[in-house]
Motif scaffolding. Structure first.
Motif: not given
Length: 141
Positions: A25, A30, A33, A35, A37, A39-40, A43-44, A94, A100
């Motif tokens: 993080d 993260i 911004r 967001s 972890v 959620r990321e 999204g990934g 990244g 991202p």
């Protein structure tokens, strides 16, 4: 109530960034911004499945073309090169760029190489042109 007072009353409160909960993080900022972890990671996965078509389509396009000597590229090697290139460039975005954004081969360039460049030259020459074009684009960026 005036218009500005109504707008202030209905405006959402700005989110206050949370403290980073892990080294991951902190490195990728993260929480900063807005967001998480989890959620990321979601999204990934969504990005991977949205881009997975390139793993199939790139070898079909490039593998179906012949160069001026009648040589064709191997589908297994094309799949491997497509996956490794996308993984490497996405990791660079990244880790070095700290953004991202996922990168993969562009279908427009692949089609130009397969249908216009390769029939007029050898595969090594056509791929060399792609590398030169990539270098020029990187210098311009």
């Amino acid at each position: 109530m005036s218009t500005t007072a109504a707008a202030k009353a209905s405006a959402p409160e700005p989110k206050v960034p949370q403290e980073p909960s892990s080294g991951l993080d902190r490195f990728f900022k993260i929480s900063e911004r807005g967001s998480t972890v989890a959620r990321e990671v979601r999204g990934g996965f969504a990005t991977f499945f949205a881009m997975a078509y390139i793993i199939v389509l790139n070898p079909i396009i490039l593998g179906s073309a012949k160069d001026m000597y009648g040589h064709q590229l191997d589908s297994g090697q094309l799949v491997t090169a497509t996956v490794l290139t996308a993984a490497f460039s996405t990791l660079l975005m990244g880790v070095i760029g700290n953004v991202p954004i996922a990168l993969a081969a562009g279908l427009g360039v692949n089609t130009v190489v397969a249908l216009q460049l390769a029939p007029r030259m050898s595969w090594p020459d056509a791929m060399g042109m792609v590398v030169l074009a990539g270098i020029v684009v990187m210098l311009l960026v």
